[in-house]
Design an enzyme around this catalytic site. Structure first.
Site, PDB file in Angstrom:
ATOM      1  CG  ASP A 184      -2.474   3.423  -7.062  1.00 58.18           C
ATOM      2  OD1 ASP A 184      -2.251   4.170  -6.081  1.00 58.18           O
ATOM      3  OD2 ASP A 184      -3.113   3.804  -8.063  1.00 58.18           O
ATOM      4  CB  SER A 227      -6.050   7.348  -5.393  1.00 52.71           C
ATOM      5  OG  SER A 227      -4.686   7.048  -5.376  1.00 52.71           O
ATOM      6  CG  ASP A 264      -5.591   3.312  -4.756  1.00 44.80           C
ATOM      7  OD1 ASP A 264      -4.595   3.966  -4.389  1.00 44.80           O
ATOM      8  OD2 ASP A 264      -5.900   3.172  -5.952  1.00 44.80           O
ATOM      9  CG  ASP A 321      -1.948   5.477  -2.713  1.00 42.44           C
ATOM     10  OD1 ASP A 321      -1.809   4.242  -2.670  1.00 42.44           O
ATOM     11  OD2 ASP A 321      -2.354   6.075  -3.723  1.00 42.44           O
TER      12      ASP A 321
END
Length: 445
Positions: free
Chosen positions: A245, A102, A243, A241
């Site tokens: 999400d 992440s 990833d 960010d």
């Protein structure tokens, strides 16, 4: 429920090459997950990853483990976490796997699973996988080994899905948007989505090299996008960010619009259209200003523990649709099963178009109260929060703040820290209150 040894609140995560995040564990994890997932009768799993250089290594290891357990594997390459959740559903796969840490630096990585409906994997299934991890790896017979293929059109499928969340009779023509992809998984997705909807897009953080993900860019490092919005004279900025999400936004004045303000915009828009079901779920860290602003509109507000997993749990318990965190994890269950930064941005832009309003105008009714967070390190087994001195300091501050303030003390889940958070009307007063409680925590440590 038994204690989990490997899985945390968001899968398995750590520094690459040490602790849990090794190719050996990834191989065994793929096999163990394959053993559990194959019991349902479906033998197809999707794997996606972000842009970390270690993703290649973990992808190969997971692929080998799943194949050894007899599952067919479909590779997506670098794709956002919510894209994996979406395509897991549309391909009728038994599970989706994301290789990502992440918003963490490139030298960390992680592995998390989605169930066949695109939601986070059930706790009980994670426990079953952990039980299989303790067993010796046994390959299925050769004719039962899983095959590996690549989803060549994953990018196009997800772009069309994202665009489908914007009103068909509207466009973004005339809007100038800065999009920060954090050198992460959205680098080849987000700019295309907003361009195809009609916006003029200035992309930053869109040149991943394997080691620059989240490096001074993205939703956790907002300085660059704020500066770019101002220098380019853009209408707004969207920061994602690593990833994809999580989302933060920037208005035309270069001011950050956080997850709490985004939740306010989405709740107001849903209520105006008569589609708001119930209220809004935030977390213990959500700004009191969000609570007060929603109260003024007679929109119920509830707080969960920190973490999008807990936001989702409370949404399901209350049968509400909209929730999230001030850090930018936004859930709208009418538009997906997990946090999706691109879709959340599209929903905000749709609200702007419907109301013919700017970001500044949409957030103006919500007053963000000053919030101070102080981290206090402690050692030993003693719990400082049980100290009478700390309790007295907290009671004193809460009494002085009244209804226009809030105190939250909690232990960090990953470090020996007590987090002291205080909100109120005046920053200097809030800072003094936070330091008063922090001093009490230090003396009790």
């Amino acid at each position: 429920m038994s204690e989990r040894k490997f899985f945390g609140t968001d899968g398995i995560r750590g520094k690459v090459g040490s602790g849990q995040m090794t190719p050996e564990l990834a191989l065994k994890l793929g096999w163990a997950a394959g053993r559990v997932l194959s019991r349902s009768g479906t033998n197809k799993v999707i794997i996606g990853k972000d842009t970390r250089i270690s993703g290649y290594m973990f992808e190969s290891a997971l692929e080998a483990g799943l194949s050894a357990a007899g599952l067919n594997v479909m590779l997506m390459g670098p794709m956002p976490t919510p894209a994996v959740a979406y395509l897991t559903r549309t391909f009728r796969a038994e599970a989706g796997v994301v290789i990502s840490a992440s918003h963490n630096p490139y030298y960390d990585n992680g592995i998390k699973f989605f169930s066949n409906d695109g939601s986070k994997l059930d706790d009980n299934l994670e426990l079953e996988i952990e039980a299989e991890l303790e067993k010796p790896l046994e390959c299925v017979e050769s004719h039962l080994l899983g095959k590996v293929s690549r989803i060549e059109d994953a990018r196009g499928r997800y772009i069309e899905y994202c665009k489908g969340n914007f009103p068909a009779d509207q466009t973004l023509t005339g809007l100038k948007i800065v999009v920060d992809c954090a050198h992460g998984a959205t680098y080849h997705i987000a700019p295309a989505v907003f361009r195809e909807l009609g916006a003029e897009v200035i992309a930053i953080g869109d040149k991943p090299n394997g080691v620059n993900i989240n490096d001074k860019v993205g939703a956790t490092s907002m300085a660059k996008i704020c500066e770019t919005v101002l220098t380019e004279g853009a209408d707004l900025g969207i920061a994602l960010d690593g990833d994809g999400d999580r989302i933060m936004m920037v208005n035309s004045r270069g001011e950050v619009i956080d997850g709490d303000q985004i939740l306010y915009i989405l709740a107001c828009d849903a209520k105006a259209r008569g589609v708001l079901r119930g209220g809004v779920v935030g977390t213990l860290m959500s700004n009191l200003g969000l609570d007060l602003a929603l109260q003024a509109l007679d929109i119920p507000f509830a707080r969960s523990k920190v973490g999008d997993r807990y936001v989702m749990e409370l949404l399901k318990e209350l049968d509400w649709r909209i929730g999230g965190e001030n850090s930018g994890h936004i859930l709208n269950l009418d538009h997906g099963t997990t946090g999706d930064g691109i879709v959340a941005g599209i929903l905000v832009l749709a609200a702007m178009r419907r109301q013919n309003a700017t970001l500044e105008q949409l957030t103006a009714p919500m007053e963000m109260l000053p919030q101070v967070l102080v981290n206090v390190r402690f050692e030993g087994e003693h719990d400082p929060l049980s100290s009478d001195k700390v309790k007295a300091a907290q009671a004193q501050v809460e009494s002085q703040l009244g209804a226009r303030g809030r105190v939250l003390l909690r232990k960090s889940g990953t470090e020996p820290l007590i987090r002291v958070m205080v909100e109120g009307d005046d920053h200097n007063t809030v800072l003094a209150h936070a330091n008063l409680i922090a001093d009490a925590v230090k003396s009790a440590s």
